[in-house]
Every structure is written in structure tokens, then in C-alpha cells.
Design a protein around this motif. Sequence first.
Motif, mmCIF file in Angstrom:
data_model
loop_
_atom_site.group_PDB
_atom_site.id
_atom_site.type_symbol
_atom_site.label_atom_id
_atom_site.label_comp_id
_atom_site.label_asym_id
_atom_site.label_seq_id
_atom_site.Cartn_x
_atom_site.Cartn_y
_atom_site.Cartn_z
ATOM 1 N N VAL A 146 0.871 -1.180 0.000
ATOM 2 C CA VAL A 146 0.000 0.000 0.000
ATOM 3 C C VAL A 146 0.902 1.223 0.000
ATOM 4 O O VAL A 146 1.806 1.334 0.834
ATOM 5 C CB VAL A 146 -0.935 0.024 1.231
ATOM 6 C CG1 VAL A 146 -1.774 1.301 1.246
ATOM 7 C CG2 VAL A 146 -1.838 -1.203 1.238
ATOM 8 N N SER A 147 0.688 2.128 -0.948
ATOM 9 C CA SER A 147 1.521 3.326 -1.077
ATOM 10 C C SER A 147 0.667 4.575 -0.928
ATOM 11 O O SER A 147 -0.556 4.544 -1.137
ATOM 12 C CB SER A 147 2.227 3.342 -2.439
ATOM 13 O OG SER A 147 3.033 2.185 -2.606
ATOM 14 N N GLY A 148 1.312 5.685 -0.576
ATOM 15 C CA GLY A 148 0.561 6.919 -0.409
ATOM 16 C C GLY A 148 1.439 8.126 -0.229
ATOM 17 O O GLY A 148 2.665 8.037 -0.152
ATOM 18 N N ASP A 149 0.783 9.276 -0.172
ATOM 19 C CA ASP A 149 1.443 10.557 0.058
ATOM 20 C C ASP A 149 1.035 11.082 1.424
ATOM 21 O O ASP A 149 -0.086 10.844 1.890
ATOM 22 C CB ASP A 149 1.038 11.586 -1.002
ATOM 23 C CG ASP A 149 1.564 11.215 -2.387
ATOM 24 O OD1 ASP A 149 2.654 10.621 -2.460
ATOM 25 O OD2 ASP A 149 0.867 11.507 -3.379
ATOM 26 N N GLU A 150 1.933 11.826 2.049
ATOM 27 C CA GLU A 150 1.628 12.376 3.364
ATOM 28 C C GLU A 150 0.415 13.295 3.278
ATOM 29 O O GLU A 150 0.307 14.125 2.371
ATOM 30 C CB GLU A 150 2.833 13.137 3.922
ATOM 31 C CG GLU A 150 2.644 13.588 5.365
ATOM 32 C CD GLU A 150 3.930 14.073 6.002
ATOM 33 O OE1 GLU A 150 3.906 14.393 7.212
ATOM 34 O OE2 GLU A 150 4.958 14.136 5.299
ATOM 35 N N ALA A 151 -0.504 13.111 4.215
ATOM 36 C CA ALA A 151 -1.733 13.909 4.224
ATOM 37 C C ALA A 151 -1.422 15.337 4.663
ATOM 38 O O ALA A 151 -0.667 15.552 5.616
ATOM 39 C CB ALA A 151 -2.757 13.282 5.162
ATOM 40 N N PRO A 152 -1.992 16.342 3.974
ATOM 41 C CA PRO A 152 -1.747 17.739 4.377
ATOM 42 C C PRO A 152 -2.401 18.034 5.713
ATOM 43 O O PRO A 152 -3.408 17.419 6.083
ATOM 44 C CB PRO A 152 -2.397 18.548 3.249
ATOM 45 C CG PRO A 152 -3.436 17.632 2.678
ATOM 46 C CD PRO A 152 -2.866 16.242 2.799
ATOM 47 N N ALA A 153 -1.834 18.985 6.433
ATOM 48 C CA ALA A 153 -2.408 19.383 7.711
ATOM 49 C C ALA A 153 -3.738 20.079 7.484
ATOM 50 O O ALA A 153 -3.936 20.773 6.489
ATOM 51 C CB ALA A 153 -1.458 20.323 8.447
ATOM 52 N N GLY A 154 -4.686 19.874 8.393
ATOM 53 C CA GLY A 154 -5.987 20.510 8.293
ATOM 54 C C GLY A 154 -5.921 21.993 8.627
ATOM 55 O O GLY A 154 -4.949 22.464 9.225
ATOM 56 N N PRO A 155 -6.963 22.776 8.271
ATOM 57 C CA PRO A 155 -6.983 24.222 8.542
ATOM 58 C C PRO A 155 -6.787 24.562 10.009
ATOM 59 O O PRO A 155 -6.199 25.570 10.332
ATOM 60 C CB PRO A 155 -8.371 24.649 8.059
ATOM 61 C CG PRO A 155 -8.747 23.613 7.048
ATOM 62 C CD PRO A 155 -8.135 22.332 7.520
ATOM 63 N N ALA A 156 -7.252 23.654 10.902
ATOM 64 C CA ALA A 156 -7.147 23.959 12.333
ATOM 65 C C ALA A 156 -5.710 23.948 12.800
ATOM 66 O O ALA A 156 -5.388 24.472 13.866
ATOM 67 C CB ALA A 156 -7.964 22.955 13.138
ATOM 68 N N ASN A 157 -4.808 23.374 12.019
ATOM 69 C CA ASN A 157 -3.420 23.262 12.444
ATOM 70 C C ASN A 157 -2.514 24.301 11.792
ATOM 71 O O ASN A 157 -1.312 24.285 11.983
ATOM 72 C CB ASN A 157 -2.893 21.865 12.118
ATOM 73 C CG ASN A 157 -3.609 20.828 12.926
ATOM 74 O OD1 ASN A 157 -3.918 21.053 14.087
ATOM 75 N ND2 ASN A 157 -3.878 19.683 12.320
ATOM 76 N N LEU A 158 -3.099 25.233 10.988
ATOM 77 C CA LEU A 158 -2.285 26.253 10.336
ATOM 78 C C LEU A 158 -1.745 27.230 11.369
ATOM 79 O O LEU A 158 -2.470 27.688 12.247
ATOM 80 C CB LEU A 158 -3.112 27.009 9.300
ATOM 81 C CG LEU A 158 -3.573 26.192 8.085
ATOM 82 C CD1 LEU A 158 -4.444 27.067 7.193
ATOM 83 C CD2 LEU A 158 -2.373 25.677 7.298
ATOM 84 N N LYS A 159 -0.465 27.555 11.239
ATOM 85 C CA LYS A 159 0.153 28.488 12.169
ATOM 86 C C LYS A 159 0.886 29.588 11.418
ATOM 87 O O LYS A 159 1.309 29.413 10.283
ATOM 88 C CB LYS A 159 1.126 27.758 13.095
ATOM 89 C CG LYS A 159 0.440 26.793 14.044
ATOM 90 C CD LYS A 159 1.427 26.166 14.994
ATOM 91 C CE LYS A 159 0.733 25.236 15.971
ATOM 92 N NZ LYS A 159 1.674 24.608 16.913
ATOM 93 N N SER A 160 1.056 30.706 12.077
ATOM 94 C CA SER A 160 1.821 31.803 11.506
ATOM 95 C C SER A 160 3.290 31.590 11.791
ATOM 96 O O SER A 160 3.694 30.632 12.442
ATOM 97 C CB SER A 160 1.374 33.119 12.123
ATOM 98 O OG SER A 160 1.778 33.161 13.480
ATOM 99 N N LEU A 161 4.103 32.549 11.332
ATOM 100 C CA LEU A 161 5.534 32.454 11.569
ATOM 101 C C LEU A 161 5.874 32.555 13.048
ATOM 102 O O LEU A 161 6.873 32.007 13.496
ATOM 103 C CB LEU A 161 6.263 33.550 10.777
ATOM 104 C CG LEU A 161 6.169 33.436 9.255
ATOM 105 C CD1 LEU A 161 6.835 34.626 8.596
ATOM 106 C CD2 LEU A 161 6.818 32.140 8.780
#
Length: 202
Positions: free
Chosen positions: A161-176
Motif C-alpha cells: 500500500v503506497s501513499g502521500d503524506e496527508a496535508p495538515a488541516g486548517p485547524a493546524n495552520l500556524k503563523s511564523l
Amino acid sequence: MATLAQYTTHTNPGESIYRDIGGNKYDGGAMSFTLTPSTAHNVTSMMAELKKTGTPAVAVRFRIFSNSGGLPSVELGGTTVAAASITGSYSEITSGAPSTTVTLQPSTTYWLVLDTATQGTDDSNYFQWGMGNTSLLYPSSLYKYNGTFQTETGWNLYFRVSGDEAPAGPANLKSLDGNLKANIKSMNGNPIANVKSFDGNS
């Protein structure tokens, strides 16, 4: 693309031990697995070592299921491989991505299930899923007999089974700087509480 789980350590591809798929009574197989990566991944393809006997007309279904009590439980998504794509000699048959996104989480057991949409009516036209018992990596496999899964301890079906890393959800977005900005508005005017600011003001 990363390998999420696999059992392909065999040194003799096409050995004579196999699980029937689409036969009269033995009509499918399943292999349990957990992710090798430590982060969530989306499935992009599934592989099984397959061959066909006779001229089966139905497609092979490649599907991912959740686990409950050591058995496949809820279908998470899947796709099919046409009979014409499978030859009379064992080879690694790779499917495309599931028709709906399947996100797998680390430290969680899943099942790769191969079967056909309709059970075969004879034992002359069916598929075979190769398996082995050398350097076992997973607890057990299952076979499907008259529509019911049965445990087959001591064998692993050849799969990947192969795959790509799942992107982080909007709730996990952070600023600099990682500070919370609670009053940023969406297009409809509602606040988005978990978006981070650049200046740290709330």
C-alpha cells in the motif's frame, strides 16, 4: 510517494501457495497492516501479486477497510482492476488510488481486501493472490469462504500500500510566530478562530 505497508520479501515470485478470489466458495482474501510512517498518509495505490486461471470476466476489487475485533469492518474506499489487466502468470498488479480519498493514521490497524463484486459460480475461472510464510511481518491473513472471512494464521499475502503524506488541516495552520489571531473573518463574515497571526495580537 511512500510505502505505507508491504509484504514482498519473497524470493520466489509466483510460488504455488495462493488465495482464490472470485471462485465458487473461496472468493476473496484480506491482509491486515499498520502504517510504517509515523504520520497520516493518503492512499495512492495498492498492489497484490495476482494471476488468473481460465477467463474470469469480473474485475478485482482493491479496498481498504477499518478493523474491528480482528476483522474488516467499515469500507473506507477502493477501486477495481479489470480482468484483462491480469495475466495467467503471477505479477505485481497495482491499482490506482481509491475513488474517494482514504487517509490512514499511524498506530492503527487496517485491512486490504481483494474480492469480486459477485461470487464466482465455478472453480474454472478465478484469480489467485500469492502468499508466503517466510519472514512474516503481520499477524495473519484472512480468506473469504462463502462470503465470510476466516482466519488463516501463519501466512502473509503479498501486497503493498503506497501513499502521500496527508496535508495538515486548517485547524493546524500556524503563523511564523505561532500566535493566535481570533478575529480574522471568512468570506461570509464569520470568525475563523484558529488562524494564527503574524504579529501575535488577538
